[in-house]
Enzyme design. Structure first.
Site, PDB file in Angstrom:
ATOM      1  N   HIS A  39       0.834  -1.211   0.000  1.00  0.00           N
ATOM      2  CA  HIS A  39       0.000   0.000   0.000  1.00  0.00           C
ATOM      3  C   HIS A  39       0.865   1.257   0.000  1.00  0.00           C
ATOM      4  CE1 HIS A  39      -2.868  -2.890   2.075  1.00  0.00           C
ATOM      5  NE2 HIS A  39      -3.634  -2.415   1.108  1.00  0.00           N
ATOM      6  N   GLN A  63     -18.267  -6.063  -1.791  1.00  0.00           N
ATOM      7  CA  GLN A  63     -17.476  -6.949  -2.640  1.00  0.00           C
ATOM      8  C   GLN A  63     -17.227  -8.313  -2.007  1.00  0.00           C
ATOM      9  OE1 GLN A  63     -14.262  -3.961  -2.452  1.00  0.00           O
ATOM     10  NE2 GLN A  63     -12.838  -5.652  -2.475  1.00  0.00           N
ATOM     11  N   ARG A 212      -4.007 -10.325   3.757  1.00  0.00           N
ATOM     12  CA  ARG A 212      -4.446 -11.647   4.192  1.00  0.00           C
ATOM     13  C   ARG A 212      -3.279 -12.554   4.614  1.00  0.00           C
ATOM     14  NH1 ARG A 212      -8.470 -10.739  -0.156  1.00  0.00           N
ATOM     15  NH2 ARG A 212     -10.566 -10.904   0.729  1.00  0.00           N
TER      16      ARG A 212
END
Lengths: 304, 304
Positions: A39, A63, A212
């Site tokens: 990011h 989503q 994740r």
């Protein structure tokens, strides 16, 4: 630099408009939080293009399907802000809305209304009913195993564009299909936003950076290295003249399965149309999604 | 006042931005041309809200199915400009693009790509693939007999909003379902545009004004008066306490059929959700679509 935190849509738009009125340009980096080096590299990229930077942190329920990992998606708002503060030249605004789909409609009225339930996302209880569909690009790969993901992404990105009114928006090429789909949406709907794709970032051992990854056990993390390893191998093989996609694809599948991964898909596709390619002539991208335990990871490798 | 005619997307957006930078607000009246008094009343309405007025004239292929009347839809650009010139306080810009779906992609490349053809609009040959769907509101009434119309309308309106960046947009309540659908889209996608519904305009004999009326023969035009007559009768009946919708609906159907019309639909629905109502308690709207010869006409009547 301490970013200004804005939680309200109107306040966000007012800030953007007042900046534009002063001749400033605005770059947007949309995120779902739990920020990592990947990011931060998007933010560094955005800084090259605009005077001011807005980072949105919003875990978008639209989503996620109801059986997906919305409830366990990692978050750490305080940690995110600390990381943003440490970026050279910093971030001007963090847009962190509570709920982008709350239109102030009474819940009772909603409950009376029939549920049609054709495509169920984690927004099914909300009154929201407008979705942006990118017909071809939303279909394959991640769109096949996660049928609500791209209508959810396209729709929330359109909302963010309309609220923040950025000049530039930066998306990671880690989510390759998402990046191409957003580019197409912007072209097809004439959004006045320049979309920039920023290179995928890897950990030192090669694992593609992802929020994740934190859910991987040490063993799964070790096994998951088979993804990037097999992708680099495919790239090397292609360079030495192996250009039959079915063979390259098969090698990737076998390497990941041998390491204990469960393949969702391995596809070799045209870099722009994302249509399956049989023989490498022009630029392609090898895209992978695979499960290690309860964690679904994606990765990709451009071959030009 | 002579309106400035703009045909290019970039030039249009630049004009809007330069005006906004001067503190001016912009009102948009989207049309498909062949202007009549109904359109002019939308412009008069828009003038109440903003400093400047843009009228778009664009016959949108995306909202016509291949078997519909795109090719015979009337047009008269020169006449339209004359009418716009005659409006008190005038119109600042006429936005009249050639093709809003031309993205400069080579035709050959397009032809190679497979056609999926799930929902076929008059855009099927184009490379455009992004559509905005308003799931509930697009379904009933006109959406039932014209399955591509509302995705086409929502999509082109989003494009116009992104190109023109208006503060206010005015839609006619003649196209009641379209007006409600655009309101919903604007809310759900957070467009920074205020949507205003403007009252339906009738000819002196009661016929709802429409560009398509020009295709009616004198006899058909006479027969078509049964629509507005039956709607006014339904309103009067409701005022005298007849509040059972099935009965009111049946009267409208019978009147129109007796005059020689072929019913597409007659529905009595909630003014906001457009869901069918059985008994009039709150505000409803009676919506009608009927064919007279080769012309499909729509009309409606609010009952509060």
């Amino acid at each position: 630099m301490e970013p200004k935190i804005i939680r309200n849509k109107e306040e966000m738009r007012n800030w953007s408009r007042s900046m534009r009125a002063q001749g400033k340009t605005i770059g947007l980096v949309p995120t779902m939080g739990y920020l990592h080096q990947g990011h931060l590299s998007l933010i560094t990229e955005a800084q090259k293009h605009t005077h001011l930077i807005v980072v949105s942190i919003y875990l978008n329920p639209g989503q996620f399907a109801v059986n997906e990992d919305l409830s366990t998606y990692p978050s750490d708002f305080h940690g995110d802000i600390q990381k943003l503060k440490s970026i050279p030249n910093g971030v001007d605004v963090v847009f962190n809305p509570q709920n982008l789909y709350d239109y102030g409609v009474e819940r009772e009225k909603l409950k009376e209304r029939e549920k049609e339930g054709e495509i169920v996302s984690c927004l099914e209880d909300e009154e929201h009913e407008t979705w942006i569909r990118v017909k071809q690009l939303e279909k394959g790969m991640c769109g096949k195993s996660r049928p609500v993901v791209f209508r959810g992404v396209a729709t929330v990105v359109a909302k963010l564009f309309n609220i923040i009114e950025p000049d530039v928006a930066v998306f990671g090429k880690k989510d390759y299909q998402q990046w191409r789909l957003i580019q197409r949406m912007v072209r097809d709907l004439d959004f006045a936003v320049k979309v920039i794709g920023s290179e995928l970032k890897r950990e030192e051992d090669g694992l593609a950076m992802s929020s994740r990854n934190v859910h991987l056990s040490p063993q799964e993390r070790e096994q998951a290295l088979s993804i990037s390893r097999s992708l680099f191998e495919a790239k090397s093989a292609a360079k030495t003249g192996k250009n039959i996609c079915s063979e390259l694809r098969q090698s990737v599948i076998e390497s990941i399965e041998a390491a204990g991964g469960k393949i969702d898909y391995v596809e070799i596709v045209d870099q722009e149309s994302l249509e399956t390619v049989e023989e490498i002539k022009n630029g392609v991208v090898v895209c992978v999604a695979a499960w290690f335990g309860k964690v679904r990871l994606i990765d990709n490798m451009e071959i030009s």
